[in-house]
Design a protein around this motif. Sequence first.
Motif, short mmCIF file in Angstrom:
data_model
loop_
_atom_site.label_atom_id
_atom_site.label_comp_id
_atom_site.label_asym_id
_atom_site.label_seq_id
_atom_site.Cartn_x
_atom_site.Cartn_y
_atom_site.Cartn_z
N LEU A 67 28.32 -3.67 -63.09
CA LEU A 67 27.77 -2.77 -62.09
C LEU A 67 28.05 -3.27 -60.68
CD1 LEU A 67 25.99 -0.18 -61.72
CD2 LEU A 67 24.03 -1.73 -61.53
N TYR A 126 28.46 2.91 -65.62
CA TYR A 126 29.30 2.41 -64.54
C TYR A 126 29.67 3.50 -63.54
CZ TYR A 126 29.62 -1.77 -67.41
OH TYR A 126 29.30 -2.89 -68.13
N VAL A 254 36.03 -1.83 -66.77
CA VAL A 254 34.98 -1.34 -65.85
C VAL A 254 35.61 -0.56 -64.70
CG1 VAL A 254 33.23 -2.04 -64.18
CG2 VAL A 254 33.29 -3.10 -66.44
#
Length: 310
Positions: A67, A126, A254
Motif C-alpha cells: 500500500l 491496492y 503491486v
Amino acid sequence: MELSILLLGQMLSMMLMILMGFAAVKTKLVTSSQSSVISALTLYIIVPCVVIDSFQISYSQEKLKGLLLASGFAVLMHVLFIAVTGLIGRKWNISSIEKASVIYSNGGNIIIPLVSALLGQEQVFYCCAFIMVQTFFFWTHTVGLIGGKSQVSLRKILGNPNVIAIVIGLILFFTNTKLPGILGTTVSSMGGIVGPICMLMIGMIMAEADLKRVFLSGRNWLVCAGRLLFCPLLMILVLWISRVTVTIPFAKDVLLILFLAIAAPVAATVTQMASLFHNHEEQAGAVNVMSVILSILTMPVMVALYQKIL
C-alpha cells in the motif's frame, strides 16, 4: 501477453455494457441527462462502498508495504504529470480542461471492476492507494485548475465521502476489524455493482455526443495520446530507471495495478467538474468519450509493454 488478452476481453465486455447504456438513450428508455443522477450515486455512495469493502482484508506487513509503495508512486506520478503538462501548457497554450484530461485517469470506476475480474477482489485493495492520492489531487489541484483557486476548500476535501471512506477503511484495516453481518453484506453488495453502473453511465453520456465531430478534432487526439500513451510510457520509464520492480520482490505485481490506473481513460470527474464550473464542458465530455473508446486498444498494448520491459 496472457494478461493483455484477458484485459482485452474484459474491456470488450465493458464496451458491451457501454453500448447498452448508449442504446437505452437512443431508444428513449432513458435520457442522457439522467446519467448525472447515476454519476452522483456512483461518486458519493457506490465508490465509497467499494473503498471500504476493499480494506476488509486481514492486516499484514506485506499488505502495508504494498500500500505504501503504490501510494508513493501514485504521488510521484501525479506530480510528474502536473509538472510536464504545466511546462508543455505554457509553450502550446493547452487549456485547463486539456491539462486535467491528460493528468487524471479513471482509476476508480473502470479500474476497480477490471482488477476485480482479472486479478481478484483482494487486489482491489491496492487500487485504494491510487484513489487516495487522486482524491486529494482532485479536490485541490483539479478544482483550482478548472474552477479557480478560490474554489479549493479544506472542508470540501475532508467532507468528501470518498475521503471519509478511505479513513474508515484504513481504520478497519489497521485494527483488523471486519464489518458485522448485514452491514458488511450491504457494503459489499453496493460495491459489487460499480462496474456495470459506470459502464451504463458512460454509454448514456456517449449517446449525446457527436462522435464524428469528436474524432475529427486534432486537439482531442493529442489529449487522448497524452492520457493513454504518454502517461503510461512515462511511468514505465520511471520504473525502468529506478529498477524498483527488480529490487523489491512484490513491486512488479503491486505496481501493475497502479499502472492499470495510470493507463486508464480520462477521469469522469474531469467532465463533472467542467460541467460544475462551466469550463469547456463540451470538450471535456468529448475527450472522455473518445478516450474510453481508444482505451480498449491502448490498455492491453500498454500492459504488454509493462510486462515485457519490466
